[in-house]
Design an enzyme around this catalytic site. Structure first.
Site, PDB file in Angstrom:
ATOM      1  N   ARG A  46       0.868  -1.178   0.000  1.00 17.28           N
ATOM      2  CA  ARG A  46       0.000   0.000   0.000  1.00 17.28           C
ATOM      3  C   ARG A  46       0.901   1.224   0.000  1.00 17.28           C
ATOM      4  O   ARG A  46       2.125   1.119   0.125  1.00 17.28           O
ATOM      5  CB  ARG A  46      -1.025  -0.001   1.141  1.00 17.28           C
ATOM      6  CG  ARG A  46      -0.692  -0.645   2.432  1.00 17.28           C
ATOM      7  CD  ARG A  46       0.395   0.012   3.239  1.00 17.28           C
ATOM      8  NE  ARG A  46       0.196   1.426   3.373  1.00 17.28           N
ATOM      9  CZ  ARG A  46       1.146   2.300   3.626  1.00 17.28           C
ATOM     10  NH1 ARG A  46       2.406   1.905   3.769  1.00 17.28           N
ATOM     11  NH2 ARG A  46       0.906   3.590   3.731  1.00 17.28           N
ATOM     12  N   GLY A  47       0.265   2.405  -0.104  1.00 21.90           N
ATOM     13  CA  GLY A  47       1.049   3.629  -0.257  1.00 21.90           C
ATOM     14  C   GLY A  47       1.148   3.935  -1.744  1.00 21.90           C
ATOM     15  O   GLY A  47       1.453   3.043  -2.550  1.00 21.90           O
ATOM     16  N   ALA A  48       0.873   5.196  -2.101  1.00 24.77           N
ATOM     17  CA  ALA A  48       0.700   5.538  -3.517  1.00 24.77           C
ATOM     18  C   ALA A  48       1.873   5.118  -4.429  1.00 24.77           C
ATOM     19  O   ALA A  48       1.664   4.391  -5.417  1.00 24.77           O
ATOM     20  CB  ALA A  48       0.409   7.027  -3.636  1.00 24.77           C
ATOM     21  N   ARG A  89      -7.440  -0.235  -6.703  1.00 23.46           N
ATOM     22  CA  ARG A  89      -7.725   0.855  -5.754  1.00 23.46           C
ATOM     23  C   ARG A  89      -7.887   2.161  -6.540  1.00 23.46           C
ATOM     24  O   ARG A  89      -7.094   2.435  -7.445  1.00 23.46           O
ATOM     25  CB  ARG A  89      -6.596   0.984  -4.710  1.00 23.46           C
ATOM     26  CG  ARG A  89      -6.457  -0.276  -3.848  1.00 23.46           C
ATOM     27  CD  ARG A  89      -5.537  -0.032  -2.665  1.00 23.46           C
ATOM     28  NE  ARG A  89      -6.165   0.820  -1.667  1.00 23.46           N
ATOM     29  CZ  ARG A  89      -5.500   1.352  -0.649  1.00 23.46           C
ATOM     30  NH1 ARG A  89      -4.208   1.153  -0.502  1.00 23.46           N
ATOM     31  NH2 ARG A  89      -6.128   2.108   0.241  1.00 23.46           N
ATOM     32  N   GLN A 196      -1.927   2.475   9.964  1.00 22.63           N
ATOM     33  CA  GLN A 196      -0.636   2.575   9.252  1.00 22.63           C
ATOM     34  C   GLN A 196       0.426   3.255  10.114  1.00 22.63           C
ATOM     35  O   GLN A 196       1.611   2.933  10.023  1.00 22.63           O
ATOM     36  CB  GLN A 196      -0.810   3.385   7.955  1.00 22.63           C
ATOM     37  CG  GLN A 196      -1.493   2.672   6.823  1.00 22.63           C
ATOM     38  CD  GLN A 196      -2.987   2.865   6.825  1.00 22.63           C
ATOM     39  OE1 GLN A 196      -3.599   3.177   7.844  1.00 22.63           O
ATOM     40  NE2 GLN A 196      -3.610   2.666   5.681  1.00 22.63           N
ATOM     41  N   ASP A 237      -1.880  10.974  -2.009  1.00 20.14           N
ATOM     42  CA  ASP A 237      -2.328   9.940  -2.964  1.00 20.14           C
ATOM     43  C   ASP A 237      -2.700  10.529  -4.310  1.00 20.14           C
ATOM     44  O   ASP A 237      -2.635   9.860  -5.346  1.00 20.14           O
ATOM     45  CB  ASP A 237      -3.494   9.157  -2.385  1.00 20.14           C
ATOM     46  CG  ASP A 237      -3.003   8.259  -1.269  1.00 20.14           C
ATOM     47  OD1 ASP A 237      -2.911   8.746  -0.122  1.00 20.14           O
ATOM     48  OD2 ASP A 237      -2.633   7.111  -1.550  1.00 20.14           O
ATOM     49  N   ASN A 247      -5.198  12.452   0.767  1.00 19.57           N
ATOM     50  CA  ASN A 247      -4.281  11.591   1.521  1.00 19.57           C
ATOM     51  C   ASN A 247      -5.126  10.818   2.530  1.00 19.57           C
ATOM     52  O   ASN A 247      -6.353  10.983   2.583  1.00 19.57           O
ATOM     53  CB  ASN A 247      -3.186  12.432   2.200  1.00 19.57           C
ATOM     54  CG  ASN A 247      -2.073  11.553   2.772  1.00 19.57           C
ATOM     55  OD1 ASN A 247      -1.555  10.664   2.084  1.00 19.57           O
ATOM     56  ND2 ASN A 247      -1.693  11.772   4.016  1.00 19.57           N
ATOM     57  N   LYS A 248      -4.475   9.988   3.295  1.00 16.98           N
ATOM     58  CA  LYS A 248      -5.176   9.115   4.244  1.00 16.98           C
ATOM     59  C   LYS A 248      -6.201   9.878   5.084  1.00 16.98           C
ATOM     60  O   LYS A 248      -5.942  10.991   5.534  1.00 16.98           O
ATOM     61  CB  LYS A 248      -4.117   8.453   5.133  1.00 16.98           C
ATOM     62  CG  LYS A 248      -4.624   7.509   6.197  1.00 16.98           C
ATOM     63  CD  LYS A 248      -5.553   6.442   5.652  1.00 16.98           C
ATOM     64  CE  LYS A 248      -4.950   5.627   4.518  1.00 16.98           C
ATOM     65  NZ  LYS A 248      -6.001   4.861   3.768  1.00 16.98           N
TER      66      LYS A 248
END
Ligand code: MRU
Length: 346
Positions: A46-48, A89, A196, A237, A247-248
């Site tokens: 995960r993570g852009a 995603r 996270q 993101d 973002n998150k």
């Protein structure tokens, strides 16, 4: 770094399983593109930037396994592989950036033999991974100039080595400031619901001996108000043309609190996270994830069964809350519209 997020080895893709951290450091091996797509969906990776790399490597695996008599058949099947990757995603634009880059390379080499095209796609995916590391180091170099000696930096989610090919974007800025000899401390928001911050950011910073203090998300305002936070640095993101940043989930709240407390709020992201086709953040698709991520922790229910739940995985921070956006090509302040175009080379 003492771990590898993702790599191509022996004709397979190896990923550290981020669903098992921090308890277990396990590396999974993927030999087909559908399994890579499932790994992205299931947050094994995960993570852009990291999912951009994973999508590219998945496409390289998919291309390798295509059985085709003609170029037409090969390209049709390749399109299908790319579609499967694109459905994993929706928010991080790096995923689509990675897919487009692989498609472009395939197209540019259409006149070559299929075996050559497959090899070229493999090399391109590996290059995307290698490039990402250099990009993160450059983000770090620029960003470190904004971090004062003795700073306590608050970060949200994980924008570290685990979210990239290594080094990280937001955590890259922190690493670079530390490498430049500054004494830096980190406050990591735990980042409900997926944790996270608690599970990944705390793990990777502790592994390297960077001082980190874990707080639950609702404590950020308390520490800002007491003057204990020097600045905030987060990843992204997707960044729209006007600087609005997805973002998150929870990032927006942190940014509003930072403004209220006169604390600089920085976004660190590669140019591949810019989506200049979107005029503002209202057009960014926001992923909604399963309710169980909110109602359960490690399989244990923490809410009454049947309760209504919403679980948007990202939010959009309006550009007016952002002090600067740090990219590998420089820092953008004030006029985001013009500055981001310049960073992207338009
Ligand atoms: O749902 P995730 O864990 O993929 O979300 C990750 C984030 O929001 C990160 O902050 C972002 O991707 C930047 S990573 C360098």
């Amino acid at each position: 770094m003492s771990f590898r997020t993702i790599e191509w080895r022996d004709d397979a893709v190896i990923m550290i399983d981020q669903t098992r951290l921090p308890g277990e450091e396990i590396y999974n091996t993927y030999t087909d593109f559908k399994a890579v797509a499932e790994a992205i969906k299931g947050m094994i990776i995960r993570g852009a930037p990291a999912i951009g790399v994973a999508a590219a490597m998945g496409i390289a695996l998919g291309a390798r396994d295509i059985i085709a008599d003609t170029h037409e058949s090969f390209f049709k099947q390749l399109e299908n592989v790319c579609d499967v990757m694109a459905r994993t995603r929706p928010t991080a634009v790096n995923l689509f950036w990675g897919i487009e880059r692989m498609k472009r390379v395939a197209e540019a080499n259409r006149d070559k033999k299929l075996s050559q095209i497959k090899e070229i796609l493999k090399k391109e995916a590996i290059l995307i991974e290698e490039d990402d590391l250099t990009i993160c180091r450059n983000i770090g170099k620029w960003g470190a100039t904004l971090i004062p000696e003795g700073a306590t930096v608050l970060t949200h989610c994980n924008a570290g080595g685990l979210a990239t090919a290594g080094y990280g974007t937001a955590l890259g800025v922190i690493r670079a400031a530390q490498e430049a000899g500054k004494d830096i401390r980190v406050f990591a928001d735990e980042t409900r619901p997926w944790l996270q911050g608690a599970r990944l950011t705390a793990w990777e910073l502790m592994k390297e001996g960077i001082p980190v203090t874990l707080i639950s998300d609702n404590m950020a305002g308390f520490f800002m108000n007491r003057g204990e936070i020097t600045c905030c640095v987060v990843g992204a993101d997707r960044i729209a043309a006007n600087g609005d940043t997805a973002n998150k989930i929870g990032t927006y709240s942190v940014a509003v609190l930072a403004k209220e407390n006169n604390i600089p709020f920085y976004v660190a992201a590669p140019v591949s996270t810019l989506d200049l086709t979107l005029s503002d953040g209202s057009k960014i698709p926001i992923e909604e994830r399963p309710a169980s991520e909110v109602t359960h922790i490690k399989g244990v229910a923490i809410a009454p069964g049947g309760v209504a739940v919403r679980n948007p995985s990202f939010d959009v921070t309006p550009a007016r809350y952002i002090t600067a956006i740090i990219t590998e090509n420089g820092i953008v302040k004030d006029d985001f519209q013009a500055g981001l175009r310049k960073m992207a080379g338009c």
